[in-house]
Design a protein around this motif. Structure first.
Motif, PDB file in Angstrom:
ATOM      1  N   GLY A  80       0.263 -26.494  -3.280  1.00 26.55           N
ATOM      2  CA  GLY A  80       1.205 -25.448  -3.383  1.00 26.55           C
ATOM      3  C   GLY A  80       1.434 -24.354  -3.073  1.00 26.55           C
ATOM      4  N   TYR A  81       0.054 -23.809  -2.640  1.00 26.34           N
ATOM      5  CA  TYR A  81      -0.075 -22.222  -2.147  1.00 26.34           C
ATOM      6  C   TYR A  81      -1.205 -22.182  -1.094  1.00 26.34           C
ATOM      7  CZ  TYR A  81      -0.791 -17.460  -2.317  1.00 26.34           C
ATOM      8  OH  TYR A  81      -0.850 -16.143  -2.130  1.00 26.34           O
ATOM      9  N   ALA A  82      -1.077 -21.758  -0.172  1.00 23.04           N
ATOM     10  CA  ALA A  82      -2.212 -21.180   0.821  1.00 23.04           C
ATOM     11  C   ALA A  82      -2.408 -19.864   0.581  1.00 23.04           C
ATOM     12  CB  ALA A  82      -1.719 -21.650   2.363  1.00 23.04           C
ATOM     13  N   GLY A  83      -3.866 -19.476   0.485  1.00 28.93           N
ATOM     14  CA  GLY A  83      -4.314 -18.078   0.604  1.00 28.93           C
ATOM     15  C   GLY A  83      -4.858 -17.674   1.916  1.00 28.93           C
ATOM     16  N   GLN A  84      -5.364 -16.423   1.795  1.00 32.80           N
ATOM     17  CA  GLN A  84      -6.286 -16.057   3.028  1.00 32.80           C
ATOM     18  C   GLN A  84      -7.450 -15.555   2.513  1.00 32.80           C
ATOM     19  OE1 GLN A  84      -3.078 -13.074   4.231  1.00 32.80           O
ATOM     20  NE2 GLN A  84      -4.186 -11.485   3.199  1.00 32.80           N
ATOM     21  N   ALA A 119       0.743 -25.592  -8.928  1.00 29.22           N
ATOM     22  CA  ALA A 119      -0.152 -26.537  -9.603  1.00 29.22           C
ATOM     23  C   ALA A 119       0.833 -27.807  -9.531  1.00 29.22           C
ATOM     24  CB  ALA A 119      -0.363 -26.275 -10.959  1.00 29.22           C
ATOM     25  N   ALA A 120       2.241 -27.683  -9.810  1.00 31.25           N
ATOM     26  CA  ALA A 120       2.817 -28.882  -9.933  1.00 31.25           C
ATOM     27  C   ALA A 120       3.014 -29.660  -8.619  1.00 31.25           C
ATOM     28  CB  ALA A 120       4.355 -28.377 -10.482  1.00 31.25           C
ATOM     29  N   ILE A 121       3.201 -28.823  -7.594  1.00 27.43           N
ATOM     30  CA  ILE A 121       3.257 -29.526  -6.176  1.00 27.43           C
ATOM     31  C   ILE A 121       2.048 -30.110  -5.822  1.00 27.43           C
ATOM     32  CG2 ILE A 121       3.551 -28.881  -3.869  1.00 27.43           C
ATOM     33  CD1 ILE A 121       5.530 -26.564  -4.686  1.00 27.43           C
ATOM     34  N   TYR A 140      -6.815 -15.384  -9.909  1.00 22.40           N
ATOM     35  CA  TYR A 140      -6.843 -15.778  -8.285  1.00 22.40           C
ATOM     36  C   TYR A 140      -7.852 -16.964  -8.197  1.00 22.40           C
ATOM     37  CZ  TYR A 140      -7.393 -14.405  -3.506  1.00 22.40           C
ATOM     38  OH  TYR A 140      -7.506 -14.430  -2.091  1.00 22.40           O
ATOM     39  N   THR A 141      -8.927 -17.302  -9.034  1.00 21.49           N
ATOM     40  CA  THR A 141      -9.784 -18.383  -8.974  1.00 21.49           C
ATOM     41  C   THR A 141      -8.894 -19.559  -9.518  1.00 21.49           C
ATOM     42  OG1 THR A 141     -11.573 -16.725  -9.823  1.00 21.49           O
ATOM     43  CG2 THR A 141     -11.859 -18.943 -10.070  1.00 21.49           C
ATOM     44  N   LYS A 142      -8.239 -19.390 -10.473  1.00 20.99           N
ATOM     45  CA  LYS A 142      -7.453 -20.622 -10.888  1.00 20.99           C
ATOM     46  C   LYS A 142      -6.335 -21.032  -9.892  1.00 20.99           C
ATOM     47  CE  LYS A 142      -4.324 -20.118 -14.216  1.00 20.99           C
ATOM     48  NZ  LYS A 142      -3.425 -19.769 -15.424  1.00 20.99           N
ATOM     49  N   LEU A 143      -5.908 -20.180  -9.148  1.00 25.02           N
ATOM     50  CA  LEU A 143      -5.044 -20.585  -8.061  1.00 25.02           C
ATOM     51  C   LEU A 143      -5.673 -20.838  -7.042  1.00 25.02           C
ATOM     52  CD1 LEU A 143      -1.866 -20.082  -7.243  1.00 25.02           C
ATOM     53  CD2 LEU A 143      -2.259 -17.916  -6.068  1.00 25.02           C
ATOM     54  N   ARG A 144      -6.848 -20.481  -6.775  1.00 21.69           N
ATOM     55  CA  ARG A 144      -7.513 -21.137  -5.709  1.00 21.69           C
ATOM     56  C   ARG A 144      -7.925 -22.491  -5.911  1.00 21.69           C
ATOM     57  NH1 ARG A 144     -10.033 -23.916  -3.037  1.00 21.69           N
ATOM     58  NH2 ARG A 144     -11.920 -23.868  -1.699  1.00 21.69           N
ATOM     59  N   ASP A 145      -8.207 -23.210  -7.028  1.00 24.81           N
ATOM     60  CA  ASP A 145      -8.374 -24.502  -7.344  1.00 24.81           C
ATOM     61  C   ASP A 145      -7.511 -25.383  -6.833  1.00 24.81           C
ATOM     62  OD1 ASP A 145     -10.933 -23.569  -8.422  1.00 24.81           O
ATOM     63  OD2 ASP A 145     -10.288 -23.590 -10.501  1.00 24.81           O
ATOM     64  N   ILE A 146      -5.927 -24.933  -6.969  1.00 22.45           N
ATOM     65  CA  ILE A 146      -4.924 -25.849  -6.608  1.00 22.45           C
ATOM     66  C   ILE A 146      -4.381 -25.682  -4.718  1.00 22.45           C
ATOM     67  CG2 ILE A 146      -4.008 -26.201  -8.438  1.00 22.45           C
ATOM     68  CD1 ILE A 146      -2.412 -23.809  -6.828  1.00 22.45           C
ATOM     69  N   MET A 147      -5.330 -24.906  -4.073  1.00 25.66           N
ATOM     70  CA  MET A 147      -5.029 -24.558  -2.604  1.00 25.66           C
ATOM     71  C   MET A 147      -5.524 -25.739  -1.854  1.00 25.66           C
ATOM     72  SD  MET A 147      -5.622 -20.492  -2.172  1.00 25.66           S
ATOM     73  CE  MET A 147      -5.170 -19.472  -3.661  1.00 25.66           C
ATOM     74  N   PRO A 148      -5.277 -25.800  -0.805  1.00 29.12           N
ATOM     75  CA  PRO A 148      -5.981 -26.801   0.365  1.00 29.12           C
ATOM     76  C   PRO A 148      -7.478 -26.612   0.654  1.00 29.12           C
ATOM     77  CG  PRO A 148      -4.124 -25.920   1.394  1.00 29.12           C
ATOM     78  CD  PRO A 148      -4.409 -24.838   0.117  1.00 29.12           C
ATOM     79  N   PRO A 149      -8.262 -27.553   0.892  1.00 26.43           N
ATOM     80  CA  PRO A 149      -9.796 -27.417   1.098  1.00 26.43           C
ATOM     81  C   PRO A 149      -9.868 -26.540   2.271  1.00 26.43           C
ATOM     82  CG  PRO A 149      -9.169 -29.824   0.597  1.00 26.43           C
ATOM     83  CD  PRO A 149      -7.817 -29.098   0.713  1.00 26.43           C
ATOM     84  N   GLY A 150     -10.965 -25.828   2.181  1.00 24.60           N
ATOM     85  CA  GLY A 150     -11.055 -25.121   3.552  1.00 24.60           C
ATOM     86  C   GLY A 150     -10.693 -23.496   3.451  1.00 24.60           C
ATOM     87  N   VAL A 151      -9.889 -23.251   2.510  1.00 26.80           N
ATOM     88  CA  VAL A 151      -9.105 -22.081   2.690  1.00 26.80           C
ATOM     89  C   VAL A 151     -10.121 -20.963   2.295  1.00 26.80           C
ATOM     90  CG1 VAL A 151      -8.881 -21.897   0.244  1.00 26.80           C
ATOM     91  CG2 VAL A 151      -7.029 -20.868   1.308  1.00 26.80           C
ATOM     92  N   ASN A 152     -11.108 -21.017   1.957  1.00 26.75           N
ATOM     93  CA  ASN A 152     -12.208 -20.162   2.311  1.00 26.75           C
ATOM     94  C   ASN A 152     -12.640 -19.547   3.754  1.00 26.75           C
ATOM     95  OD1 ASN A 152     -13.628 -22.551   2.349  1.00 26.75           O
ATOM     96  ND2 ASN A 152     -15.557 -21.640   1.562  1.00 26.75           N
TER      97      ASN A 152
END
Length: 498
Positions: free
Chosen positions: A242-246, A230-232, A290-302
């Protein structure tokens, strides 16, 4: 259904699926009823992130003189034999096929034909071979989810060692294979279904330079992973997150990452009564996180599988990910990415709580280090089982694994001794083919590895039921995490009921 009929029907539907005559959902339903785990098939996964280290291949990687001398002596009776092997595109298979098998062939006079194919085509060829008992293929590449289905169609390597003392490789040392991998990948009940061959596993990878710039430390807990990410994102977004998901909806990749989050929050997919438990209090907490983490990931991660996730880090779009360790050498290659030398590997975040295997069902083993692996085995239908046994020993011995590890872009070895091999350690530096992440891989395998449940219906549940529903949840189709997880529980129960 008789076993022979089951195998024939399995071969038939797999052949239809590969030829496009059956859709993925129908195939998954059919295979689950036949007892075959096929979670990874037909998912459009894309290639795995490794490549041969060509500089090393040209300069220094030569097999052991002792191993070559043994092969030359023991292989004489089999000169002129041809072996066939169909395999997925993995680091060991690619390194052996393109760089190393020539040494085996020159020493023994045995020709080895290796077909590197998409996983569904590997299954197609193996099921047809098993159903016909023709022995077209001498060695089988066995995804861990197939172990139960093919456990009786291959030789237990322990039996081969005892029965074929004259063909036993000196110092092969079957006890050198990492025990966690033997139990998690290569055993079904009391049988070894080959030996551990390949081991992708989740580790934590982060951008050291960005963390240092913002005064952050490598995350050791899930709370730290979120606060760091979140800080990043706050400081560097929308350029860097800050984070990228799959998190691609309906894709097995989403199930893999969700499972790591679930296990990391003390949850499990099943309880001891073999009922879906991902919707209990711990499961809800995991999905909320996971939802909270998703909110600070790049757009389009879904829309990203692990391919998109890896590219996000490689191109500087994201500063961390919890994903397959074999990405790390790719990141360190200056010809392929923008982040060579900037990433570090650490063990996965420590779980908030962790359920014991006996608190779960279907052999599930919770652990944030989600693993996916395979075994190599000799077919019981092979017309050349002794020659195939020689090749299998050579392909999985410590010397060959050391060569594969360096040539194959720093993939994780399945033998303990290979991690300590001087040739492997000498490449623990920044650059293509790095092995500097392997101590983390080794520790994760030994201490933090997680294994999915082992049940016939898992193919459909993991590649369809769970990721489709999770995709709908992240798209806003459910009112809450509990509603989504309860619905998954209802769907899983229906799948299990048949």
């Amino acid at each position: 259904m008789k076993e022979s009929d089951r195998k024939s029907y399995l071969a038939s539907i797999t052949d239809r699926f590969v030829k496009g005559q059956m859709d993925r959902r129908a195939f998954l339903r059919a295979t689950s009823k036949l007892g075959l785990g096929a979670a990874a098939l037909g998912m459009g996964m894309g290639s795995r992130p490794f490549m041969l280290n060509k500089a090393v291949a040209q300069e220094e990687m030569q097999p052991s003189a002792e191993v070559m001398a043994w092969l030359k002596d023991v292989g004489k009776p089999f000169a002129g034999t041809t072996l066939k092997f169909a395999t997925e595109s993995t680091p060991p298979s690619n390194a052996i096929n393109s760089q190393l098998k020539k040494y085996f062939e020159e020493a023994t006079g045995i020709k080895v034909e290796i077909e590197v194919l998409p996983l569904e085509q590997v299954l197609q060829k193996m099921t047809l071979d098993v159903a016909s008992s023709l022995g077209t293929y001498d060695l089988y590449y066995i995804d861990q989810s197939w172990a139960a289905s093919f456990s009786q169609d291959v030789f237990d390597p322990r039996e081969q060692i005892k029965a074929k003392a004259d063909l036993a490789m000196p110092n092969y040392n079957i006890d050198d294979f990492l025990p966690a991998l033997v139990d998690g990948i290569s055993k079904y009940e009391d049988r070894w279904v080959g030996v551990p061959y390949d081991i992708p596993i989740f580790i934590m990878i982060y951008r050291r330079d960005i963390y240092e710039k913002l005064g952050l430390k490598a995350p050791t807990t899930f709370d730290e992973l979120y606060t760091n990410s979140a800080a990043i994102t706050k400081e560097m977004g929308p350029t860097t997150f800050g984070y990228a998901g799959q998190m691609k909806s309906g894709h097995y990749a989403l199930e893999c990452e969700w499972t790591a989050m679930l296990w990391g929050h003390g949850g499990s997919i099943f309880n001891p009564d073999k009922v879906f438990s991902g919707n209990d209090e711990r499961g809800i907490a995991a999905l909320d996180y996971y939802t909270k983490l998703r909110d600070i990931m790049p757009p389009g991660v879904n829309q990203w599988t692990w391919d998109g996730q890896g590219q996000a880090v490689a191109q500087g779009v994201a500063a961390s990910m919890l994903s397959w360790g074999e990405f790390f050498p790719f990141f360190d290659d200056p010809t392929q990415t923008k982040v060579s030398g900037l990433c570090e590997a650490v063990i996965p975040p420590q779980p908030i709580a962790l359920r014991k295997p006996e608190e779960c069902g279907y052999g599930e083993i919770p652990g944030v280090g989600h693993q996916g692996g395979s075994s190599l085995a000799v077919s019981r239908y092979s017309k050349n089982p002794d020659a195939a046994w020689l090749f299998m020993q050579w392909a999985t011995c410590a010397d060959t694994q050391a060569l594969v590890t360096t040539l194959g872009g720093g993939t994780g070895p399945t033998r303990a001794s290979v991690y300590d091999d001087p040739r492997v350690k000498s490449h623990a530096r920044v650059g293509a083919g790095t092995t500097r992440h392997l101590p983390v891989v080794r520790e994760t395998i030994a201490e933090y590895m997680g294994s999915e449940p082992d049940l016939p219906e898992w193919a459909q549940i993991s590649s369809d039921t769970i990721p489709v529903a999770l995709g709908k949840y992240f798209a806003g189709s459910y009112g809450s995490s509990k509603e989504a997880l309860d619905d998954i529980g209802t769907q899983v129960a229906a799948v299990l009921k048949g």
